[in-house]
Design a protein around this motif. Structure first.
Motif, PDB file in Angstrom:
ATOM      1  N   ALA A  26      -5.053  16.900   6.040  1.00  0.00           N
ATOM      2  CA  ALA A  26      -4.682  18.253   5.608  1.00  0.00           C
ATOM      3  C   ALA A  26      -3.786  18.244   4.376  1.00  0.00           C
ATOM      4  CB  ALA A  26      -3.977  18.994   6.743  1.00  0.00           C
ATOM      5  N   ALA A  27      -3.573  17.075   3.794  1.00  0.00           N
ATOM      6  CA  ALA A  27      -2.668  16.974   2.648  1.00  0.00           C
ATOM      7  C   ALA A  27      -3.239  15.998   1.632  1.00  0.00           C
ATOM      8  CB  ALA A  27      -1.284  16.529   3.090  1.00  0.00           C
ATOM      9  N   GLY A  28      -4.085  16.534   0.739  1.00  0.00           N
ATOM     10  CA  GLY A  28      -4.625  15.728  -0.343  1.00  0.00           C
ATOM     11  C   GLY A  28      -3.920  16.135  -1.627  1.00  0.00           C
ATOM     12  N   SER A  29      -4.548  17.028  -2.374  1.00  0.00           N
ATOM     13  CA  SER A  29      -3.893  17.550  -3.573  1.00  0.00           C
ATOM     14  C   SER A  29      -2.630  18.328  -3.219  1.00  0.00           C
ATOM     15  CB  SER A  29      -4.863  18.449  -4.356  1.00  0.00           C
ATOM     16  OG  SER A  29      -5.913  17.677  -4.898  1.00  0.00           O
ATOM     17  N   ASN A  30      -2.646  19.005  -2.060  1.00  0.00           N
ATOM     18  CA  ASN A  30      -1.446  19.707  -1.589  1.00  0.00           C
ATOM     19  C   ASN A  30      -0.592  18.732  -0.802  1.00  0.00           C
ATOM     20  OD1 ASN A  30       0.481  21.495  -0.731  1.00  0.00           O
ATOM     21  ND2 ASN A  30      -0.864  22.623   0.659  1.00  0.00           N
ATOM     22  N   ALA A  31       0.099  17.873  -1.524  1.00  0.00           N
ATOM     23  CA  ALA A  31       0.820  16.762  -0.893  1.00  0.00           C
ATOM     24  C   ALA A  31       2.030  17.213  -0.080  1.00  0.00           C
ATOM     25  CB  ALA A  31       1.263  15.767  -1.953  1.00  0.00           C
ATOM     26  N   THR A  32       2.450  18.475  -0.238  1.00  0.00           N
ATOM     27  CA  THR A  32       3.598  18.950   0.540  1.00  0.00           C
ATOM     28  C   THR A  32       3.200  19.381   1.945  1.00  0.00           C
ATOM     29  OG1 THR A  32       3.337  21.221  -0.270  1.00  0.00           O
ATOM     30  CG2 THR A  32       4.760  19.743  -1.554  1.00  0.00           C
ATOM     31  N   ASN A  33       1.897  19.409   2.219  1.00  0.00           N
ATOM     32  CA  ASN A  33       1.413  19.898   3.520  1.00  0.00           C
ATOM     33  C   ASN A  33       1.286  18.769   4.541  1.00  0.00           C
ATOM     34  OD1 ASN A  33       0.520  22.005   5.223  1.00  0.00           O
ATOM     35  ND2 ASN A  33      -1.623  21.434   4.863  1.00  0.00           N
ATOM     36  N   LEU A  34       2.237  17.860   4.532  1.00  0.00           N
ATOM     37  CA  LEU A  34       2.166  16.705   5.423  1.00  0.00           C
ATOM     38  C   LEU A  34       2.365  17.119   6.880  1.00  0.00           C
ATOM     39  CD1 LEU A  34       4.262  13.995   3.512  1.00  0.00           C
ATOM     40  CD2 LEU A  34       1.792  14.370   3.454  1.00  0.00           C
TER      41      LEU A  34
ATOM     42  N   THR B  71       4.394   1.957   1.912  1.00  0.00           N
ATOM     43  CA  THR B  71       5.322   3.031   1.570  1.00  0.00           C
ATOM     44  C   THR B  71       4.724   4.309   2.138  1.00  0.00           C
ATOM     45  OG1 THR B  71       6.018   1.928  -0.468  1.00  0.00           O
ATOM     46  CG2 THR B  71       6.473   4.281  -0.278  1.00  0.00           C
ATOM     47  N   VAL B  72       5.398   4.898   3.134  1.00  0.00           N
ATOM     48  CA  VAL B  72       4.844   6.016   3.894  1.00  0.00           C
ATOM     49  C   VAL B  72       5.728   7.251   3.746  1.00  0.00           C
ATOM     50  CG1 VAL B  72       4.200   6.838   6.209  1.00  0.00           C
ATOM     51  CG2 VAL B  72       3.800   4.447   5.573  1.00  0.00           C
ATOM     52  N   MET B  73       5.084   8.399   3.535  1.00  0.00           N
ATOM     53  CA  MET B  73       5.798   9.667   3.454  1.00  0.00           C
ATOM     54  C   MET B  73       5.638  10.430   4.768  1.00  0.00           C
ATOM     55  SD  MET B  73       6.821   9.369   0.360  1.00  0.00           S
ATOM     56  CE  MET B  73       6.357   8.103  -0.841  1.00  0.00           C
ATOM     57  N   ALA B  74       6.737  10.950   5.314  1.00  0.00           N
ATOM     58  CA  ALA B  74       6.702  11.708   6.561  1.00  0.00           C
ATOM     59  C   ALA B  74       7.730  12.830   6.519  1.00  0.00           C
ATOM     60  CB  ALA B  74       6.970  10.786   7.757  1.00  0.00           C
TER      61      ALA B  74
ATOM     62  N   ALA C  44       0.849  -1.187   0.000  1.00  0.00           N
ATOM     63  CA  ALA C  44       0.000   0.000   0.000  1.00  0.00           C
ATOM     64  C   ALA C  44       0.885   1.237   0.000  1.00  0.00           C
ATOM     65  CB  ALA C  44      -0.934  -0.001   1.206  1.00  0.00           C
ATOM     66  N   PHE C  45       0.315   2.357  -0.410  1.00  0.00           N
ATOM     67  CA  PHE C  45       1.027   3.624  -0.534  1.00  0.00           C
ATOM     68  C   PHE C  45       0.302   4.654   0.322  1.00  0.00           C
ATOM     69  CE2 PHE C  45       1.553   7.702  -2.875  1.00  0.00           C
ATOM     70  CZ  PHE C  45       2.935   7.804  -2.891  1.00  0.00           C
ATOM     71  N   ALA C  46       1.007   5.209   1.317  1.00  0.00           N
ATOM     72  CA  ALA C  46       0.368   6.104   2.280  1.00  0.00           C
ATOM     73  C   ALA C  46       0.962   7.502   2.197  1.00  0.00           C
ATOM     74  CB  ALA C  46       0.501   5.540   3.692  1.00  0.00           C
ATOM     75  N   LEU C  47       0.296   8.356   1.454  1.00  0.00           N
ATOM     76  CA  LEU C  47       0.696   9.759   1.314  1.00  0.00           C
ATOM     77  C   LEU C  47      -0.387  10.689   1.852  1.00  0.00           C
ATOM     78  CD1 LEU C  47       2.491  12.047   0.149  1.00  0.00           C
ATOM     79  CD2 LEU C  47       1.298  11.727  -2.035  1.00  0.00           C
ATOM     80  N   THR C  48      -1.625  10.483   1.449  1.00  0.00           N
ATOM     81  CA  THR C  48      -2.718  11.401   1.747  1.00  0.00           C
ATOM     82  C   THR C  48      -3.021  11.499   3.237  1.00  0.00           C
ATOM     83  OG1 THR C  48      -3.719  10.911  -0.401  1.00  0.00           O
ATOM     84  CG2 THR C  48      -5.133  11.940   1.245  1.00  0.00           C
ATOM     85  N   GLU C  49      -3.256  12.746   3.681  1.00  0.00           N
ATOM     86  CA  GLU C  49      -3.611  13.023   5.064  1.00  0.00           C
ATOM     87  C   GLU C  49      -4.822  13.950   5.097  1.00  0.00           C
ATOM     88  OE1 GLU C  49       1.047  12.992   6.683  1.00  0.00           O
ATOM     89  OE2 GLU C  49      -0.265  14.710   7.102  1.00  0.00           O
TER      90      GLU C  49
END
Length: 384
Positions: free
Chosen positions: A129-137, A167-170, A122-127
């Motif tokens: 407060a961070a959907g289309s603005n993926a830099t706002n993690l 795969t997680v972005m933090a 699985a791929f875990a990026l979306t939060e």
């Protein structure tokens, strides 16, 4: 550009088509009603190697190029989109990051089981407060000794309930913006990691999306994916890589809808003739067929470019945008051709109509794709 498939891919393509038509289609209504893919179907998918499409042969996968993968995705897309998404999310964004950016130790550790379907990705990026603005993690990762401690919540994560490897972005350095984001490989059993509430969705039944919660989640330093601070770049690469595959899955669904619509239009009689003889219906079918053929050509052209190692940021965004928009238009026309039956849940048309809607949102909204395209055009025409 030569889109001809070699004999091995043609053989596998036929096998996947037979499997989809005889096995998956037979349980499509069951998947819809139970919101679960039967274990038999998952086991058969493992035996066929469907979980290893994106993984090189040396790690137990099929080692198929993008053109070949798209040929198989097209067949997989011609059935229940919940099953399609389970396979597609795993073989796409769920594994591509490790294949493309993992070191040898990471590949040896994770890819063989993922290729066999014994571990789902699985791929875990979306939060929140961070959907289309993926830099706002808001998810943070702080290094402490030989571990990183992660805290934060992801949501709408496809395959979350089935996945073993994420795969997680933090954020590792808040002062650096997008350059302060790092990718991690996280196992579901790591301390402090848990899957939260499962979302109730409009469509894609059988494919589950859920929250992923990290509370002082301990991740070994060797599980950093790629280079620290390159997580945002990694995310863009992972998403771009998967866009040809997503378009191919949409293509398969579109072709299925056209097949069902043309068959129905030839059989359904109104005013003494099959409704395909009425110009209004015939024109809808013609428009569907035209857009599908254009999508097919575009899909395999971009897939070929990927196989050639060419830069496809703009083309992949165009394809994702066009493929999802075509799927929605084709699904809408299919409902109209079928009339009342197309609106009844006992028939598959309305299911495809509901499933199509998410394609304009997930893995980058249509609006974000337009932003990407416009940004690339600005660079090409030196308008900075």
């Amino acid at each position: 550009m030569d889109f001809r498939l070699d004999e091995d891919i043609e053989f596998l393509k036929k096998g996947v088509r037979d499997f989809v038509q005889t096995e998956v289609e037979a349980v499509a209504m069951q998947i819809e009603e139970e919101n679960k893919i039967p274990q038999k179907i998952i086991d058969m998918s493992k035996e066929m190697g469907l979980f290893g499409l994106s993984i090189p042969e040396e790690y137990g996968g099929l080692g198929i190029g993008m053109v070949g993968k798209c040929a198989l995705y097209e067949e997989i897309g011609a059935t229940h989109n919940g099953f399609t998404t389970l396979i597609g999310a795993h073989t796409g964004i769920g594994t591509v990051g490790i294949v493309e950016m993992g070191n040898e130790a990471q590949k040896r550790k994770y890819l063989p089981d993922m290729a066999a379907g014994e571990k789902i990705g699985a791929f875990a990026l979306t939060e929140p407060a961070a959907g289309s603005n993926a830099t706002n993690l808001k998810t943070t990762a702080v290094k402490k000794g030989d571990k990183y401690i992660l805290n934060g919540t992801k949501h709408y994560i496809t395959n979350a309930t089935e996945a073993d490897v994420f795969t997680v972005m933090a954020v590792t350095d808040p002062s650096k913006g997008s350059k302060g984001i790092t990718s991690f490989i996280i196992e579901k059993d790591f301390p402090g990691f848990q899957v939260g509430a499962v979302e109730r969705k409009m469509g894609l039944r059988g494919s589950h999306s859920a929250e992923v919660i990290m509370e002082d989640c301990e991740v070994p330093v060797e599980n950093v994916l790629g280079v620290e601070g390159q997580g945002y770049v990694n995310a863009l690469k992972i998403l771009a890589n998967g866009r040809a595959g997503l378009a191919a899955r949409n293509l398969g669904s579109c072709q299925k809808l056209l097949d069902m619509s043309a068959t129905y239009a030839n059989e359904r009689v109104q005013f003494g003739v099959p409704i395909i003889d009425h110009q209004a219906v015939g024109h809808m079918l013609a428009e569907m067929a035209m857009e599908i053929e254009a999508l097919r050509s575009f899909t395999y052209r971009v897939a070929w470019m990927v196989d050639q190692g060419m830069k496809v940021i703009k083309e992949a965004a165009m394809l994702k945008l066009y493929g999802s928009e075509v799927y929605n238009r084709v699904a809408d026309k299919a409902v109209q051709v079928h009339g009342g039956i197309g609106y009844i849940s006992d028939y598959p048309i309305e299911r495809f109509f509901r499933d199509a809607r998410i394609t304009r949102i997930y893995e980058g909204t249509s609006e974000i794709q337009k932003n990407i395209i416009a940004g690339q055009l600005k660079k090409e025409y030196k308008l900075d």
